[in-house]
Write an enzyme that holds these catalytic residues in place. Sequence first.
Site, mmCIF file in Angstrom:
data_model
loop_
_atom_site.group_PDB
_atom_site.id
_atom_site.type_symbol
_atom_site.label_atom_id
_atom_site.label_comp_id
_atom_site.label_asym_id
_atom_site.label_seq_id
_atom_site.Cartn_x
_atom_site.Cartn_y
_atom_site.Cartn_z
ATOM 1 N N ASN A 122 21.940 -63.625 49.232
ATOM 2 C CA ASN A 122 22.240 -64.867 50.287
ATOM 3 C C ASN A 122 20.912 -65.377 51.173
ATOM 4 O OD1 ASN A 122 24.197 -66.373 51.453
ATOM 5 N ND2 ASN A 122 23.249 -66.047 53.236
ATOM 6 N N GLU A 123 20.388 -66.159 50.222
ATOM 7 C CA GLU A 123 19.491 -67.157 50.979
ATOM 8 C C GLU A 123 18.390 -66.257 50.694
ATOM 9 O OE1 GLU A 123 20.770 -69.449 54.323
ATOM 10 O OE2 GLU A 123 22.304 -70.260 53.542
ATOM 11 N N TRP A 134 31.405 -73.589 52.795
ATOM 12 C CA TRP A 134 31.684 -72.349 54.299
ATOM 13 C C TRP A 134 32.192 -72.844 55.148
ATOM 14 C CZ3 TRP A 134 28.923 -67.337 53.340
ATOM 15 C CH2 TRP A 134 29.122 -67.434 54.644
ATOM 16 N N GLU A 161 27.181 -73.586 49.048
ATOM 17 C CA GLU A 161 27.857 -73.171 50.471
ATOM 18 C C GLU A 161 28.244 -75.156 50.537
ATOM 19 O OE1 GLU A 161 26.177 -70.428 52.910
ATOM 20 O OE2 GLU A 161 25.847 -69.158 52.024
ATOM 21 N N TRP A 211 30.947 -61.162 49.987
ATOM 22 C CA TRP A 211 30.064 -59.793 50.251
ATOM 23 C C TRP A 211 29.876 -58.791 49.143
ATOM 24 C CZ3 TRP A 211 27.545 -63.955 51.225
ATOM 25 C CH2 TRP A 211 27.225 -64.649 52.282
ATOM 26 N N TYR A 260 23.236 -78.464 54.411
ATOM 27 C CA TYR A 260 24.017 -77.766 55.309
ATOM 28 C C TYR A 260 23.427 -79.050 56.126
ATOM 29 C CZ TYR A 260 25.806 -73.752 54.494
ATOM 30 O OH TYR A 260 26.862 -72.690 54.721
#
Length: 426
Positions: free
Chosen positions: A211-212, A374, A332, A95, A292
């Site tokens: 991010n996302e 991640w 990720e 970040w 994920y």
Amino acid sequence: MLAGNGLFCPLLGFASCAVFIYMTLGDLKFFFREPKMEFVRRNGTQFVEGGKEFYVNGWNSYWLMDQAVEEYSRPRVTKMLHAGAKMGLTVCRTWAFNDAGYNALQLKPGEFDERVFKALDRVIAEARHHGIRLILCLVNNLHAYGGKAQYVQWAWEEGSASSRSNDSFFSDSSIRHHFKNYVKTMLTRRNRFTGVEYRNDPTIFAWELMNEPRCTTDPSGSSLQGWIKEMAEFVKSIDKNHLLTVGVEGFYSAATAKKFHVNPGDWASSLGTDFVENSRIAAIDFASVHTYPDSWCPGLSFTEKMKFVSEWISSHIDDGDQDLKKPVLFAEFGLSSKTDNFQPGHRYQYYKRVYDLLYEAAKATRSGAGAMPWQFLVDDMDEYGDAFAIVPWRIPSIYKLITRQSCRLAAIRHGKSSSKLLAECP
């Protein structure tokens, strides 16, 4: 073992592999001296540096800037970057934002804490010393570390917000103005340790817009698409040296309806984001994907989740090859330790599946540019962990798997030397 730092020493095969790479090819120079870095560029579906393909075997440690602020926690940053270097990793994603919280970088729009900015300076300088490049993410879609919700709150408090919806981040002109000011400040920052402006520092591999990103209030995707285009072009107007990516998870919407069957569920098409359309924008240099299976497909067996992962990765590499003509980075991927029937061996199998698919893509000069788990922590950082976090050297089988992937990708990069190099891999 390496005395005093808690790291498992790689197997002798990888130790000799690392030395061999350095002596003959110059890749793992962190063993001996600070490396000379060039900007990583894009050539079609490949990353290139110094005239050769550049492959990402990397990781996520979002917490580097935060931990670099306080003197007591700075050794964690050094330890993580040193460990990444010893595993032969090339890129860390982290970040470059912290809005209004503890150790905030941006206290309010346009007001920065120099102490925290200096911490980010330190992270970049330390990464260069260890031969690690950084993907720096500029804002969070989620609430952690401020994110788009904090920008909306700031605009509401100053009376300029058009809505209290968090998704107004993408459409409100005053919020877009605040974010652009943040971006300009970040890109033109002069590092207090190196004297180099961020936009001129090849240690930075790429900028990531968000991010996302999701915009559920506009499932058509037009709001997010317009924001990406505007911000990508703004970044490029200031910094033409660095690569740029969006930070999307990889879901397909109605814009790519032929790929609906690849999504983890019907819900994934209504989030206001589309992998192909978002990544197609000219100012975006490469596509990002997250993976994920636990979070997205909770009802599936482990075998079914691995089937999904294979199809998910293959589909996005196909997109990069056939449609986007850009590299695709799996920025990720993770497997939760808190699902029913989790077994430690599952995480090894999952990592291996991802690494093998990306290795095969690299061998075939396809768009699959690498993968980044991640997330990685160092010892005694449980408060920064989640169900996906690992301390790599605590799990020898995964540590060896990661270092082997580094070695295999280095062998591809260096062509005719690959047979000897592969023979030395762990």
